[in-house]
Scaffold this active site. Sequence first.
Site, PDB file in Angstrom:
ATOM      1  N   LYS A   1      41.889  34.271  94.121  1.00  0.00           N
ATOM      2  CA  LYS A   1      43.339  34.104  93.891  1.00  0.00           C
ATOM      3  C   LYS A   1      43.907  32.984  94.772  1.00  0.00           C
ATOM      4  CE  LYS A   1      46.883  36.668  95.730  1.00  0.00           C
ATOM      5  NZ  LYS A   1      47.822  37.743  96.034  1.00  0.00           N
TER       6      LYS A   1
ATOM      7  N   LYS B   1      43.641  44.027 103.003  1.00  0.00           N
ATOM      8  CA  LYS B   1      44.445  43.689 104.183  1.00  0.00           C
ATOM      9  C   LYS B   1      43.907  44.370 105.432  1.00  0.00           C
ATOM     10  CE  LYS B   1      47.971  41.259 102.243  1.00  0.00           C
ATOM     11  NZ  LYS B   1      49.316  41.019 101.799  1.00  0.00           N
TER      12      LYS B   1
ATOM     13  N   LYS C   1      48.571  31.889  99.965  1.00  0.00           N
ATOM     14  CA  LYS C   1      49.153  31.054 101.012  1.00  0.00           C
ATOM     15  C   LYS C   1      48.288  31.032 102.272  1.00  0.00           C
ATOM     16  CE  LYS C   1      51.719  34.917 102.716  1.00  0.00           C
ATOM     17  NZ  LYS C   1      52.076  36.014 101.928  1.00  0.00           N
TER      18      LYS C   1
HETATM   19  P1  ATP Z   1      49.432  37.517 100.125  1.00  0.00           P
HETATM   20  O1  ATP Z   1      48.703  36.245  99.822  1.00  0.00           O
HETATM   21  O2  ATP Z   1      49.743  37.745 101.584  1.00  0.00           O
HETATM   22  O3  ATP Z   1      48.832  38.736  99.468  1.00  0.00           O
HETATM   23  P2  ATP Z   1      51.201  36.884  98.052  1.00  0.00           P
HETATM   24  O4  ATP Z   1      51.189  35.400  97.967  1.00  0.00           O
HETATM   25  O5  ATP Z   1      50.431  37.695  97.076  1.00  0.00           O
HETATM   26  O6  ATP Z   1      50.867  37.366  99.492  1.00  0.00           O
HETATM   27  P3  ATP Z   1      53.444  38.520  97.524  1.00  0.00           P
HETATM   28  O7  ATP Z   1      54.757  38.752  98.153  1.00  0.00           O
HETATM   29  O8  ATP Z   1      52.447  39.583  97.742  1.00  0.00           O
HETATM   30  O9  ATP Z   1      52.738  37.247  98.000  1.00  0.00           O
HETATM   31  O10 ATP Z   1      53.627  38.182  95.990  1.00  0.00           O
HETATM   32  C1  ATP Z   1      54.845  37.887  95.382  1.00  0.00           C
HETATM   33  C2  ATP Z   1      54.658  37.802  93.891  1.00  0.00           C
HETATM   34  O11 ATP Z   1      53.831  36.692  93.549  1.00  0.00           O
HETATM   35  C3  ATP Z   1      53.970  39.022  93.284  1.00  0.00           C
HETATM   36  O12 ATP Z   1      54.567  39.324  92.040  1.00  0.00           O
HETATM   37  C4  ATP Z   1      52.553  38.577  93.106  1.00  0.00           C
HETATM   38  O13 ATP Z   1      51.895  39.289  92.089  1.00  0.00           O
HETATM   39  C5  ATP Z   1      52.752  37.119  92.733  1.00  0.00           C
HETATM   40  N1  ATP Z   1      51.571  36.303  93.061  1.00  0.00           N
HETATM   41  C6  ATP Z   1      51.069  36.053  94.295  1.00  0.00           C
HETATM   42  N2  ATP Z   1      49.982  35.259  94.213  1.00  0.00           N
HETATM   43  C7  ATP Z   1      49.795  34.993  92.887  1.00  0.00           C
HETATM   44  C8  ATP Z   1      48.838  34.224  92.150  1.00  0.00           C
HETATM   45  N3  ATP Z   1      47.867  33.561  92.757  1.00  0.00           N
HETATM   46  N4  ATP Z   1      48.968  34.169  90.809  1.00  0.00           N
HETATM   47  C9  ATP Z   1      49.965  34.821  90.158  1.00  0.00           C
HETATM   48  N5  ATP Z   1      50.886  35.575  90.802  1.00  0.00           N
HETATM   49  C10 ATP Z   1      50.817  35.666  92.148  1.00  0.00           C
END
Ligand code: ATP
Length: 338
Positions: free
Chosen positions: A197, A115, A200
């Site tokens: 990964k 980040k 969003k």
């Molecule tokens: P950012 O993309 O900004 O890092 P994020 O999509 O990871 O945000 P978070 O609030 O950080 O969003 O994640 C919420 C939950 O979703 C967490 O438990 C995280 O591990 C899970 N998560 C996020 N992206 C994935 C993914 N691609 N696959 C599985 N779990 C995910």
Amino acid sequence: MENEKKVLYSGMQATNVLTLGNYLGALKNWVKLNEEYDCYFGVMDLHSLTVRQEPAEFRKKAKELYATFVAGGLDPKTNCIYYQSHVPEHAYLGWILDCFTYTGELSRMTQFKDKSAKHADNVNAGLFTYPVLMAADILLYQADLVPVGKDQKQHLEITRTIAQRFNQIYGDVFTVPEGYYGKQGAKVMSLQEPTKKMSKSDENVNSTILLLDDKDTIIRKFKKAVTDSEAEVRYDEENKPGVSNLMNIYGAITGKDNAEMEREFAGKGYGDFKMAVGEAVADELAPLQSRYRELMTTEKAYLEECIKENDARASHTAMKTLRKVRRKVGLTDIPDYH
Ligand code: ATP
Ligand code: LTN
């Protein structure tokens, strides 16, 4: 019976436009586990402030996330779904735990490194201490289990370290939590670059399935998903990351393991396979989408009522832990702090 259940805690940042990754990595498991545990789910709006937010949009996003948790199948009457910022004890315990966390530990966090690179003009102290606030979230509720995606594993480990360190000094104050990662779906990858990964913030819209995407869009995105030239549905993360990711998604939804999927699609082309994955995802998300629309149009008053009740419930538990922590570290009593 209620208080014989173990405690489950999890949450998501309030600014998320939820993706299939968030759903399969987190929300779906929360729904699966919620009856077995005494559950708290936070809309993590304080964490969202580590990135600059436009106030009106931020407020709207936080409400949408709350409704999404409910639409996904969490009953807010039996699950304590609440806004992190409504319970000031989070920030309070966060500060105390900052004093039990080493800067060296925080500088090793990969999310901080990623980040900081992404928001190089705003590497603020909140971004650095983000995992400590997350530890405070979890430890305030004496959580036994924390279901999250694999990307949060390091944060969960530091939470355990902080809890153990604190307990070693002051006796048994905190429950040391365990992480829970689903067998399938704990790391959903981008549909276009399956070694990254699903996120969003991806610039390529075809990389990411959004929870509110309609059926046609979902199927179109899966049809465009990157695979390989082999035309064989077989799990091999290293050599076939695209197909393996699709299998991971399909398995997380249908409960089928790799061998079953390989049998199901033996002799069939990727076209049929992608179509089956797309259909399964669209069918899985359809009830969430229609419930979400209902909640956001006709059930706002119901949600407000739940928010109020759950704020009180979360505060009660959080205050109990904080009172204990304050006493242990030697802060003077506040006369009317319940
Ligand atoms: P950012 O993309 O900004 O890092 P994020 O999509 O990871 O945000 P978070 O609030 O950080 O969003 O994640 C919420 C939950 O979703 C967490 O438990 C995280 O591990 C899970 N998560 C996020 N992206 C994935 C993914 N691609 N696959 C599985 N779990 C995910
Ligand atoms: N950092 C988490 C969101 C989060 C969280 C938590 C998850 C904040 N506090 C407590 C579980 C428990 C993320 O998913 N990025």
